[in-house]
Design an enzyme around this catalytic site. Structure first.
Site, mmCIF file in Angstrom:
data_model
loop_
_atom_site.group_PDB
_atom_site.id
_atom_site.type_symbol
_atom_site.label_atom_id
_atom_site.label_comp_id
_atom_site.label_asym_id
_atom_site.label_seq_id
_atom_site.Cartn_x
_atom_site.Cartn_y
_atom_site.Cartn_z
ATOM 1 N N GLY A 43 39.486 46.960 41.407
ATOM 2 C CA GLY A 43 38.149 47.037 40.835
ATOM 3 C C GLY A 43 37.872 48.354 40.149
ATOM 4 N N GLY A 48 42.236 50.280 30.978
ATOM 5 C CA GLY A 48 43.623 50.100 31.434
ATOM 6 C C GLY A 48 43.790 48.723 32.064
ATOM 7 C CG HIS A 49 41.765 47.776 35.722
ATOM 8 N ND1 HIS A 49 40.846 48.783 35.890
ATOM 9 C CD2 HIS A 49 42.593 47.856 36.793
ATOM 10 C CE1 HIS A 49 41.081 49.432 37.014
ATOM 11 N NE2 HIS A 49 42.148 48.903 37.584
ATOM 12 C CD GLN A 73 46.799 49.317 47.829
ATOM 13 O OE1 GLN A 73 46.943 48.100 47.818
ATOM 14 N NE2 GLN A 73 46.878 50.045 46.719
ATOM 15 C CB SER A 205 39.517 53.274 39.653
ATOM 16 O OG SER A 205 39.906 52.079 39.025
#
Ligand code: AMP
Length: 303
Positions: A43, A48-49, A73, A205
Site C-alpha cells: 500500500g 512505482g507501484h 516480514q 512508500s
C-alpha cells in the site's frame, strides 16, 4: 487487456477483504478464460507501484492489486506499526492505474490459521533460497522468510497467470523467482524496472518519513550509482574493493552525518554473490539508513 464489461469498473464491490470473496470473483473470470495479473503491495501506492499495475493491465484481462502490510516480514523494532496506511486513496490510485480488484485483508484474515500463544502468523515455515541469506537478509533476519510466506499465500489466493515485482527490491525479486521455480508455482514472475523521482531517488512508500534535509541526503544513493557507472566507463573493469571504498567515502563525505551505510555491494546479477572485478553487467546494491529511515537502491552498471 481484453475489454471485460463486468470487471472494468471498481467500486466497493471490487475491494475484497476475504480470501473467499476474492476467490469467488476470480473463479468466474478464470472459468471464462480470462488471464489474471497480480501485483502484491504493502500500500501507500505511488507511481512505482503504478508502473507494475499498468504493465499487468497491459498484459492481462483482470488485474488484482493486494494491499497488505505483512507483519511477518518486519523485525522487532522495525516500522510495522508506523508504516504508512492509506487504503481509500490506494483503491482510487490502483483503479486509475488499471486494477480490476483490490484485495485488502486484515492480519487476522491473512493468518487466520495461526494458533497458540503469541502466534500471529502461520505456523508453517518456508525456508527461502540461499540468496535470501545475503544483504537485506543478513541485515534483517527473518525478513525474507516473511516475504516468501506471504507471497506464497497471496499467490495461492489469487492464482494469477503472472505476478509483477519491482527491481527496486532486487533481492526480493531474486528470492521470489527462486521460490516460484523451486516450488513449481504455476505463475510467471515478471520483473519491472525502478521508477525514480526527477532527481534520481527511487520511489518508495518510506520516502514520506524523510525530513527536507534527509530527503536531500537520500539523493546520494542514486548519485553514488552514477559515480560507480562513471568510474566503470573510464576503466571497463575495477576491483570491487576499490569501488566499494570510493562509493562509501562519497556517501560518508556528503551525508552531514545523516546517513549510515548498511552495505555497498557489487554482485553477480543472478546469484547476488559478490564479485571481485566489477564489470558493466555487475549489479550494484546499496542499503543505507537516513535518519531512522531504511532505504535501498540498486542498478546495473551499464551507464
Ligand atoms: P511495496 O509496497 O514497497 O512492498 O512494493 C510493492 C511492489 O512494488 C514490489 O514489487 C516493489 O519492488 C515494487 N516497487 C516499489 N517501489 C518501486 C519503484 N520505485 N519502482 C518500481 N517498482 C517498485
Amino acid at each position: 487487456m481484453r475489454v471485460v464489461s463486468d470487471v472494468m469498473t471498481m467500486d466497493t464491490n471490487n475491494v475484497f477483504t476475504t480470501k473467499q470473496a476474492l476467490r469467488q470473483a476470480l473463479d468466474k473470470h478464470r472459468t471464462a478464460g480470462y488471464s489474471i495479473g497480480f501485483v502484491p503491495t504493502m500500500g501507500a501506492l505511488h507511481a512505482g507501484h503504478g508502473s507494475l499495475i499498468e504493465r499487468a493491465a497491459h498484459e492481462n484481462d483482470v488485474v488484482v492489486v493486494s494491499v497488505f502490510v505483512n507483519p511477518a516480514q518486519f523485525g522487532p523494532g522495525e516500522d510495522f506499526e508506523t508504516y504508512p496506511r492509506s487504503l481509500a486513496s490506494d483503491v482510487s490510485l490502483a483503479t486509475s492505474f488499471g486494477a480490476t480488484y483490490v484485495f485488502a485483508p486484515s492480519v487476522d484474515e491473512m493468518y487466520s490459521t495461526a494458533r497458540g500463544a503469541g502466534a500471529s502468523v502461520a505456523s508453517t515455515r518456508i525456508v527461502p533460497s540461499a540468496v535470501a541469506d545475503l544483504w537485506e537478509g543478513a541485515l534483517r533476519p527473518g525478513h525474507f522468510e516473511g516475504v516468501v510466506l506471504v507471497v506464497t499465500k497471496l499467490l495461492n489466493s489469487v492464482c494469477p497467470h503472472r505476478a509483477y515485482f519491482g527491481e527496486k527490491d532486487y533481492q526480493q525479486l531474486a528470492v521470489v523467482r527462486a521460490l516460484a521455480a523451486d516450488l513449481d508455482l504455476p505463475v510467471e514472475i515478471v520483473g519491472c524496472p525502478i521508477v525514480r523521482e526527477a532527481d534520481g531517488l527511487a520511489l518508495s512508500s518510506r520516502n514520506v518519513y524523510l525530513s527536507d534535509s534527509e530527503r536531500k541526503v537520500a539523493q546520494l544513493l542514486s548519485q553514488s550509482i552514477r559515480l560507480a557507472q562513471g568510474q566503470l566507463q573510464e576503466r571497463q573493469a575495477i576491483a570491487a574493493d576499490e569501488l566499494i571504498s570510493v562509493v562509501s567515502d562519497f556517501l560518508r563525505d556528503n551525508s552531514q552525518g545523516l546517513l549510515s551505510i548498511g552495505y555497498v555491494a557489487f554482485v553477480d546479477a543472478d546469484t547476488l554473490v559478490p564479485v571481485e572485478q566489477v564489470v558493466p553487467t555487475t549489479r550494484m546494491l546499496l542499503s543505507v539508513t537516513v535518519g531512522t529511515t531504511h532505504l535501498i537502491d540498486n542498478a546495473s552498471l551499464v551507464a
